[in-house]
Every structure is written in C-alpha cells, then in structure tokens.
Scaffold this active site. Structure first.
Site, PDB file in Angstrom:
ATOM      1  N   GLU A   1      -5.168 -10.709  14.446  1.00 32.68           N
ATOM      2  CA  GLU A   1      -4.763  -9.148  14.249  1.00 32.68           C
ATOM      3  C   GLU A   1      -6.093  -8.242  14.535  1.00 32.68           C
ATOM      4  O   GLU A   1      -5.506  -7.202  14.898  1.00 32.68           O
ATOM      5  CB  GLU A   1      -4.208  -8.960  12.711  1.00 32.68           C
ATOM      6  CG  GLU A   1      -3.474  -7.871  12.817  1.00 32.68           C
ATOM      7  CD  GLU A   1      -2.393  -7.646  11.743  1.00 32.68           C
ATOM      8  OE1 GLU A   1      -1.492  -8.321  11.807  1.00 32.68           O
ATOM      9  OE2 GLU A   1      -3.069  -7.083  10.550  1.00 32.68           O
TER      10      GLU A   1
ATOM     11  N   GLY B   1      -5.744  -3.827   5.184  1.00 34.20           N
ATOM     12  CA  GLY B   1      -4.730  -4.740   4.657  1.00 34.20           C
ATOM     13  C   GLY B   1      -5.487  -6.344   4.462  1.00 34.20           C
ATOM     14  O   GLY B   1      -5.615  -7.170   3.463  1.00 34.20           O
ATOM     15  N   ARG B   2      -5.872  -6.628   5.823  1.00 38.33           N
ATOM     16  CA  ARG B   2      -6.331  -8.334   5.815  1.00 38.33           C
ATOM     17  C   ARG B   2      -7.686  -8.487   5.378  1.00 38.33           C
ATOM     18  O   ARG B   2      -8.309  -9.473   5.427  1.00 38.33           O
ATOM     19  CB  ARG B   2      -6.225  -8.530   7.300  1.00 38.33           C
ATOM     20  CG  ARG B   2      -7.216  -7.740   8.336  1.00 38.33           C
ATOM     21  CD  ARG B   2      -6.661  -8.046   9.750  1.00 38.33           C
ATOM     22  NE  ARG B   2      -7.174  -7.330  10.971  1.00 38.33           N
ATOM     23  CZ  ARG B   2      -6.528  -5.797  11.194  1.00 38.33           C
ATOM     24  NH1 ARG B   2      -5.524  -5.629  10.454  1.00 38.33           N
ATOM     25  NH2 ARG B   2      -7.107  -5.325  12.206  1.00 38.33           N
TER      26      ARG B   2
ATOM     27  N   LYS C   1       7.636  -3.454  13.890  1.00 38.43           N
ATOM     28  CA  LYS C   1       8.265  -2.796  12.858  1.00 38.43           C
ATOM     29  C   LYS C   1       9.219  -1.910  13.161  1.00 38.43           C
ATOM     30  O   LYS C   1      10.289  -1.989  12.701  1.00 38.43           O
ATOM     31  CB  LYS C   1       7.162  -2.397  11.714  1.00 38.43           C
ATOM     32  CG  LYS C   1       6.277  -3.535  11.023  1.00 38.43           C
ATOM     33  CD  LYS C   1       5.374  -2.738  10.093  1.00 38.43           C
ATOM     34  CE  LYS C   1       4.434  -3.718   9.427  1.00 38.43           C
ATOM     35  NZ  LYS C   1       3.523  -2.727   8.701  1.00 38.43           N
TER      36      LYS C   1
ATOM     37  N   HIS D   1      -5.537 -37.521  12.256  1.00 38.44           N
ATOM     38  CA  HIS D   1      -4.580 -38.359  12.518  1.00 38.44           C
ATOM     39  C   HIS D   1      -3.131 -37.314  13.093  1.00 38.44           C
ATOM     40  O   HIS D   1      -2.065 -37.741  13.136  1.00 38.44           O
ATOM     41  CB  HIS D   1      -3.568 -38.948  11.285  1.00 38.44           C
ATOM     42  CG  HIS D   1      -4.618 -40.157  10.886  1.00 38.44           C
ATOM     43  ND1 HIS D   1      -4.638 -41.495  10.938  1.00 38.44           N
ATOM     44  CD2 HIS D   1      -5.891 -39.829   9.809  1.00 38.44           C
ATOM     45  CE1 HIS D   1      -5.553 -41.893  10.495  1.00 38.44           C
ATOM     46  NE2 HIS D   1      -6.278 -41.114   9.548  1.00 38.44           N
TER      47      HIS D   1
ATOM     48  N   LYS E   1       0.811  -1.391  -0.143  1.00 40.32           N
ATOM     49  CA  LYS E   1      -0.003   0.145  -0.025  1.00 40.32           C
ATOM     50  C   LYS E   1       0.848   1.272   0.111  1.00 40.32           C
ATOM     51  O   LYS E   1       0.479   2.111  -0.740  1.00 40.32           O
ATOM     52  CB  LYS E   1      -0.867  -0.015   1.224  1.00 40.32           C
ATOM     53  CG  LYS E   1      -2.238   0.839   1.240  1.00 40.32           C
ATOM     54  CD  LYS E   1      -2.969   0.542   2.266  1.00 40.32           C
ATOM     55  CE  LYS E   1      -4.444   1.447   2.302  1.00 40.32           C
ATOM     56  NZ  LYS E   1      -5.266   1.052   3.253  1.00 40.32           N
TER      57      LYS E   1
ATOM     58  N   GLU F   1       9.694  -6.096   4.428  1.00 41.89           N
ATOM     59  CA  GLU F   1      10.001  -7.241   3.896  1.00 41.89           C
ATOM     60  C   GLU F   1       9.431  -7.144   2.198  1.00 41.89           C
ATOM     61  O   GLU F   1      10.411  -7.716   1.603  1.00 41.89           O
ATOM     62  CB  GLU F   1       8.792  -8.208   4.648  1.00 41.89           C
ATOM     63  CG  GLU F   1       9.302  -8.600   5.953  1.00 41.89           C
ATOM     64  CD  GLU F   1       8.499  -7.679   6.837  1.00 41.89           C
ATOM     65  OE1 GLU F   1       8.069  -7.700   7.917  1.00 41.89           O
ATOM     66  OE2 GLU F   1       7.881  -6.440   6.297  1.00 41.89           O
TER      67      GLU F   1
END
Length: 497
Positions: free
Chosen positions: A346, A260-261, A489, A377, A200, A206
């Site tokens: 979040e 964002g999410r 951050k 399992h 954005k 990253e």
C-alpha cells in the site's frame, strides 16, 4: 523541509549500476563464495540480538558501494532527518509521518504520554477484572473491530506475542462479510465481551457496519446505558463516538501524523496492550525505538534497513524480480506476512514520482510468504527450480520459547538448509537426470534473532517499516498516501446509493 525529488535513473550511481549489472548478471554466487574466504563475515551485520547475513546474494563489495552511493545521491540522509523531525513528508496530504514519535520515550510528546497512561489504566482494569460488564461479570473476551491498519497491525502483534498473553481471549473482526461477523459472535458471551471500535474518522464503511450490527445484537438484551461498559473507541471523531453511546473517557485519540498502517504503536494497539499487558506493550514500543535509533544514526554500510532496502532495489530494478518472499521460521509470525503486505504494497505501489511525473521504472515489490517448514511443502519448489528469480528473507529465532530443543534444532536445520540449497543447488555435481538438477544461485537473506520477545518483535516490525521508507525515497515516490484505496471506497459508496 520537503523530501528530495531526484529521479534515481538520472543519477551517476544508477548508470554505474547498469554497467555493473551487465558484468555481474551471469556471475555465480557459488564462485563468489569459493573466491572470497571471508564472504560470510564481510556480508553480514551484527546488531544487538540480530545477526543479518546477506552473503547469499548476487552482489559484490562493488555492488554494495554503488548502492550506498545511490542512496547518498538520492539524499537519503536528509529524508531520514525530515521524517524523524516530523516534517510534512506526506506532501500530497500535507501531513507528517511521525509514527516513530509514538515510541520515543526520551522525547515523548505530551499527548502520546497522556494516551499511554490512559491505555495503561484501562488495560489494567480489564485484565484485573476491575472492569465489569453490565451484569457485573468481569471481561473475558475482547473483540477488535477495525480494518486495514486498524486490524492487521494489532492482530499480527497479538498473535506474535501469544506466549506472553494473559487470560483474555482477543478476537479480530475486519471483513464486512456478515456471515463472518455472525460466526465470530456465535460462541461469545456478550455479558463478558468488550468491543474496541478502531476507526480514525469513525466513518469507515466496513468498521461502522460491523460495529452497528454488533450494537444491535448487544441491545437485544442490554440497554443503551450499558453500551459504555462494553464498547470503547479509538478515534478522532468524538461527536460520532458519543452518538454511538461511548463515553469520552473510554475514547482513545489518534493524530493525523499517524498513518493507519503504522498505527499499532498508538491506541490502535489497545487490544494487544490488553492481551499482553501494558509492560509488554511498552517493551514492544521500546524495541521499535531501538531500531529507530539504529536506522537514524548508523552509517549506511552497517545499517540493516538501508542495506536490505538497497539489495531489494538491486533485484527489483536490475534483475527485474517483481516479488520477494518473507519466510519466518516461527508460527507465532503467521500474521506477519499479511501485515507486511499492507505496509509495503500500500505504501510503495505508486506510478507517479514526487515531481508528479509518471514513472518509467519499477517501484513497489510484491511481498508474499508463509511460515516455517510449511513453505517447504508448498511453494519452495517454484523458488528452487522455477523460472522466476525470487529473493527471500529467512527469519528465525535461535531460542524457542517453550524450550523444546529437539523441535527447535529441526526447525533451524531446515531454515539454514533452505538458504544453503537455494545458493548452492547441485552446482559442481554431476547430475545425469535433468529433473534433479538445481542451478542454485538463488538469493536470500538470513536474519537470526536470539529470542521472540516484545522488544525483539518491535525491532523486527520497525526494521521493515524503515526498509520500505528507504525504497520509497530511492524510487522518488510518496509512500504514505493511498489514493487507489480511496477510489475503491468512493465507487463502492456510489453503488450502494
């Protein structure tokens, strides 16, 4: 209109729920089923191609009535209206939370319509081979470079819709781990690879680190002018994008009212749009919009997101269940849990309420899980016989995509059997060996969906978006900021100085 700021524990409904819990906490679901012949019918919601059975929960009609009253006392309806109206309900950042507008085709914002048209043109050119790389070859691989919501959403949707995918290979790079970046790039032909940088602000550490490294590798054989044919961006920072070498016509915009999410419905979903084609991507949005309408217009008692959210609150705040498992019986949904973890944890991982006061009750649930019979399992032993109460959401599709009926019958039989075993256990049987004793009385919801399609996937994703919204409103927290993430951050940047 600001969100209501009501401490749920100070409401009449909360006090009544506390008293009700004391009466119900030792009641067995097995006994409820024995005494309520219509329980299966009365505790379920049928809506379009969704059948949601919540009968296998430690609840009664009174429980639900009290929970629905709690939602009313917390003014959930006004909060829902505020969100859909585009009010700045993310008050700590003074932003709207309006991702539902990205998929409202009846009232489409002009800027959203423009971006969708741009996505349609771009994806068509790439899929058809009209878009060429710098050596004249058509694109065969797309690499999405992003992190968080710029990665988890589109990666999940692309994997979930793999049955509908075209010839393009779509890969996702998120972690700043250089070894991962290099291993991912190793088998790729740069001449036929297109990179989508999703950031954005175009400053995410990253993403920019990975994009810059990939740019350097690209320029070993190509020139600066070739970047425009192999790199596109999803961003609001046009100057930084231009400096990177990406042309304005290959930049897809975002808006501050899209978190964002919750952004996979926007140009952040460009990689998914290319993977399955624009028509399927549009169906994904249309399915989400159908769930939006259901959530906004349906009374609480028949409202799937509202009901599931309130049941979750019942376990979190009264039974003190800290986690809930989401168990999709479809391998296509293998990335869905990762996506949900960000969306839920979040959003609702907060300890300060909307009044600015520290909270003395539990908020966000911990979401975890995995897919299909794999879970049987792995960790289901703990849910069946462990000491922790872990409510479960089982999700299954009654129709398989590849028409392997034998496999699908076995898959569904296992899904249904797990919900039955969790509820019934060995209750009523004479078990002489304590090691083989199952108390049962373990809660679960069963969500049956007819078929995995772009539209039904959109509905499912939106369902959980609205579920976490309801939880946040009841808990009196702001679900759409993430200051804890920002702190990490800042400290990372300080260490690098």
């Amino acid at each position: 209109m600001p969100l209501p700021k009501i401490n749920p524990t100070k409401t009449d409904s909360w006090e009544k729920l506390k008293l009700h819990f004391e009466q119900l906490k030792d009641v067995k679901m097995q006994d409820l089923f024995s005494s309520e012949t219509l329980r299966n019918e009365n505790f379920r919601i049928n809506w379009e191609d969704f059948d949601v059975d919540f009968s296998k929960n430690r609840i009664t009609s009174e429980t639900l009535n009290l929970l629905y009253n709690l939602a009313k006392e917390c003014e959930l309806t006004s909060a829902i209206n505020a969100q859909f109206a585009g009010e700045h309900i993310n008050e700590t950042e003074d932003r709207a939370v309006h991702h539902t507008a990205l998929r409202d085709f009846e009232n489409l914002k002009p800027e959203v319509a423009t971006t969708l048209k741009q996505m349609k043109r771009f994806s068509s050119e790439v899929i058809s081979g009209e878009w060429k790389g710098y050596t004249g070859k058509a694109i065969s691989t797309i690499v999405n470079i992003g992190i968080g919501g710029s990665d988890l959403g589109p990666a999940m949707a692309t994997e979930a819709l793999k049955f509908y995918q075209n010839h393009l290979e779509v890969i996702y790079i998120s972690n700043v781990d250089g070894d991962h970046v290099m291993e991912t790039l190793k088998p790729l032909d740069i001449e036929t690879t297109l990179f989508i940088i999703v950031s954005k602000t175009f400053t995410t550490q990253e993403t920019l680190s990975n994009a810059t490294t990939i740019r350097k590798i690209f320029l070993k054989d190509a020139s600066e002018t070739d970047i425009a044919q192999h790199f596109v961006a999803v961003s609001t920072n046009l100057d930084a994008v231009k400096a990177f070498g990406i042309s304005a016509e290959n930049t897809f915009t975002l808006w501050d009212w899209v978190g964002g999410r919750f952004s996979l419905w926007s140009a952040v979903g460009l990689s998914t749009c290319c993977a399955v084609g624009y028509d399927n991507f549009k169906e994904l949005l249309e399915g989400a919009n159908e769930m939006d309408v259901h959530f906004k217009e349906t009374p609480f008692t028949k409202n799937i997101p509202v009901t599931l959210a309130l049941i979750s609150i019942w376990y979190n705040n009264f039974f003190n269940s800290e986690t809930e498992a989401v168990l999709p019986y479809s391998q296509y949904l293998s990335k869905y849990i990762d996506y949900l973890q960000q969306a839920v944890m979040e959003s609702n991982g907060k300890s300060v309420d909307r009044n600015g006061d520290f909270i003395e009750y539990q908020t966000g649930t911990i979401v975890w899980g995995s897919t299909g019979t794999n879970v049987q399992h792995a960790f289901m032993q703990l849910i069946h016989q462990g000491t922790k109460l872990i409510p479960c959401d089982f999700i299954c599709y009654t129709e398989s995509l590849h028409k392997l009926k034998d496999h699908q019958q076995k898959l569904l039989a296992n899904c249904y059997a797990q919900t039955e075993a969790l509820m019934q256990g060995t209750y009523g049987e004479i078990v002489k060996n304590n090691f083989k004793n199952f108390d049962g009385n373990k809660p679960s919801n069963l969500m049956e969906i007819k078929k995995l399609t772009p539209k039904s996937l959109g509905k499912l994703i939106a369902l959980y978006e609205h579920k976490l919204f309801v939880q946040g409103i009841i808990w009196n927290i702001f679900s759409y900021d993430q200051w804890g993430v920002e702190l990490g951050k800042k400290l990372a940047v300080k260490r690098l100085q």
